[in-house]
Design an enzyme around this catalytic site. Structure first.
Site, PDB file in Angstrom:
ATOM      1  N   ASN A  17      15.754   1.323  -9.601  1.00 33.50           N
ATOM      2  CA  ASN A  17      16.177   2.343  -8.630  1.00 33.50           C
ATOM      3  C   ASN A  17      17.322   1.818  -7.758  1.00 33.50           C
ATOM      4  OD1 ASN A  17      14.641   5.010  -8.553  1.00 33.50           O
ATOM      5  ND2 ASN A  17      13.007   3.530  -8.900  1.00 33.50           N
ATOM      6  N   ARG A  68       1.497  -8.360   9.293  1.00 33.02           N
ATOM      7  CA  ARG A  68       2.441  -7.336   8.853  1.00 33.02           C
ATOM      8  C   ARG A  68       3.540  -7.079   9.885  1.00 33.02           C
ATOM      9  NH1 ARG A  68       1.484  -4.155   4.774  1.00 33.02           N
ATOM     10  NH2 ARG A  68      -0.762  -4.399   4.803  1.00 33.02           N
ATOM     11  N   ASN A 110      11.505   6.780   0.834  1.00 34.75           N
ATOM     12  CA  ASN A 110      10.761   6.098  -0.225  1.00 34.75           C
ATOM     13  C   ASN A 110      10.795   6.940  -1.489  1.00 34.75           C
ATOM     14  OD1 ASN A 110       8.969   4.167  -1.411  1.00 34.75           O
ATOM     15  ND2 ASN A 110       7.274   5.600  -1.078  1.00 34.75           N
ATOM     16  N   HIS A 112       8.537   7.667  -4.965  1.00 33.75           N
ATOM     17  CA  HIS A 112       7.167   7.497  -5.465  1.00 33.75           C
ATOM     18  C   HIS A 112       7.068   8.188  -6.826  1.00 33.75           C
ATOM     19  CE1 HIS A 112       2.851   6.927  -5.220  1.00 33.75           C
ATOM     20  NE2 HIS A 112       2.696   8.188  -5.599  1.00 33.75           N
ATOM     21  N   GLY A 146       1.636   7.057   7.197  1.00 36.65           N
ATOM     22  CA  GLY A 146       0.621   7.030   6.141  1.00 36.65           C
ATOM     23  C   GLY A 146       1.148   6.421   4.856  1.00 36.65           C
ATOM     24  N   VAL A 147       0.291   6.424   3.834  1.00 27.14           N
ATOM     25  CA  VAL A 147       0.709   5.911   2.522  1.00 27.14           C
ATOM     26  C   VAL A 147       1.183   7.092   1.674  1.00 27.14           C
ATOM     27  CG1 VAL A 147      -0.059   4.734   0.419  1.00 27.14           C
ATOM     28  CG2 VAL A 147      -0.882   3.969   2.650  1.00 27.14           C
ATOM     29  N   ASP A 148       2.484   7.170   1.438  1.00 31.85           N
ATOM     30  CA  ASP A 148       3.099   8.220   0.602  1.00 31.85           C
ATOM     31  C   ASP A 148       2.863   9.624   1.168  1.00 31.85           C
ATOM     32  OD1 ASP A 148       3.905   6.181  -1.219  1.00 31.85           O
ATOM     33  OD2 ASP A 148       1.953   6.258  -2.185  1.00 31.85           O
TER      34      ASP A 148
HETATM   35  C1  GAR Z   1       9.305   2.853  -9.381  1.00 35.51           C
HETATM   36  O1  GAR Z   1       8.651   3.604 -10.375  1.00 35.51           O
HETATM   37  C2  GAR Z   1       8.959   3.367  -7.999  1.00 35.51           C
HETATM   38  O2  GAR Z   1       8.815   4.761  -7.951  1.00 35.51           O
HETATM   39  C3  GAR Z   1       7.649   2.674  -7.764  1.00 35.51           C
HETATM   40  O3  GAR Z   1       7.836   1.374  -8.249  1.00 35.51           O
HETATM   41  C4  GAR Z   1       8.778   1.422  -9.325  1.00 35.51           C
HETATM   42  C5  GAR Z   1       9.869   0.423  -9.031  1.00 35.51           C
HETATM   43  O4  GAR Z   1      10.751   0.305 -10.108  1.00 35.51           O
HETATM   44  N1  GAR Z   1       7.307   2.680  -6.366  1.00 35.51           N
HETATM   45  C6  GAR Z   1       6.069   2.816  -5.918  1.00 35.51           C
HETATM   46  O5  GAR Z   1       5.109   2.941  -6.627  1.00 35.51           O
HETATM   47  C7  GAR Z   1       5.947   2.775  -4.408  1.00 35.51           C
HETATM   48  N2  GAR Z   1       4.633   3.162  -4.015  1.00 35.51           N
HETATM   49  P1  GAR Z   1      12.182  -0.366  -9.906  1.00 35.51           P
HETATM   50  O6  GAR Z   1      11.941  -1.719  -9.248  1.00 35.51           O
HETATM   51  O7  GAR Z   1      12.681  -0.518 -11.314  1.00 35.51           O
HETATM   52  O8  GAR Z   1      13.025   0.545  -9.071  1.00 35.51           O
END
Ligand code: GAR
Length: 219
Positions: A17, A68, A110, A112, A146-148
């Site tokens: 990404n 954190r 973010n 997801h 929150g989470v997502d």
């Molecule tokens: C992606 O699929 C992203 O949506 C997910 O991790 C992957 C990272 O891929 N993120 C989450 O699950 C966040 N909760 P990348 O490092 O190749 O971009």
């Protein structure tokens, strides 16, 4: 041309990404520049991608911090030092604390790999498959406490196929992630997002009322 939006990207993994954002900044689709990449993981492929693109990058290893908040304070300081205007989480596998949210209110995005609010959390492509959902997809949203859970900016929907595996479904979702994340950032850069509570309005509106998908198709 207005000045470029200054992005700070946070990534924990391979960074595909991140790469899509680097590429869209490079070809001018995105009126933005990544001024800093931070990873909490010294092994993250995202750091290699940043170095290759000549983007300043830092590893801030969360294991070296007491809690954190202390970790977040270090990350926030680095982002502020770099003059970051919008923070993009690109596969950043850490929960953001209040310290971070207060420093960048409504300025953290973010991505997801699910159609929120269905399937927040981890292993969500597998969960969508196991549930028997006929559509899956991905979501870009603003980060809240929150989470997502934050306000949704853009979603892409793909059909789940009968012979999909977790891997095949994840790969098709990832292709769409690479399309929608730069788009969400560009809408932000253009000042076209109006946040009204949980809802994000796009000005001017873009989606036709007839936009409908069915799986299986009706005919
Ligand atoms: C992606 O699929 C992203 O949506 C997910 O991790 C992957 C990272 O891929 N993120 C989450 O699950 C966040 N909760 P990348 O490092 O190749 O971009």
């Amino acid at each position: 041309m207005p000045s470029k939006l200054r992005l700070g990207a946070l990534a924990s993994g391979g960074g595909t990404n991140l790469q899509s954002i680097i590429d869209r900044c490079g070809d001018g689709t995105l009126n933005a520049e990544i001024v800093l990449v931070v990873s909490n993981n010294p092994q993250a492929g995202a750091l290699d991608r940043a170095r290759k693109a000549g983007i300043p990058c830092l590893c801030i290893d969360h294991r070296e911090f007491a809690d954190r908040e202390e970790f977040d304070r270090a990350v926030v300081a680095a982002l502020q030092e770099a003059g970051v205007e919008l923070v993009v989480l690109a596969g950043f596998m850490r929960i953001i604390s209040g310290v971070f949210l207060e420093a960048f209110p409504e300025r953290i995005m973010n991505i997801h790999p699910a159609l929120l609010p269905a399937f927040p959390g981890l292993h969500v492509q597998r969960k969508a498959l196991e549930y028997g959902a006929r559509f899956a997809g991905c979501t870009v949203h603003l980060v809240d406490g929150g989470v997502d859970t934050g306000p949704i900016i853009i979603q892409a929907v793909i059909a789940v196929l009968d012979d999909d595996t977790e891997e095949s479904l994840s790969a098709r979702i990832l292709q769409q992630e690479h399309r929608i994340y730069p788009r969400a950032i560009q809408l932000f850069a253009e000042g076209r997002l109006r946040i009204e509570g949980r809802r994000v309005r796009i000005e001017p509106p873009l989606c036709p009322a007839e936009a409908v998908l069915t799986n299986p198709p009706l005919e």
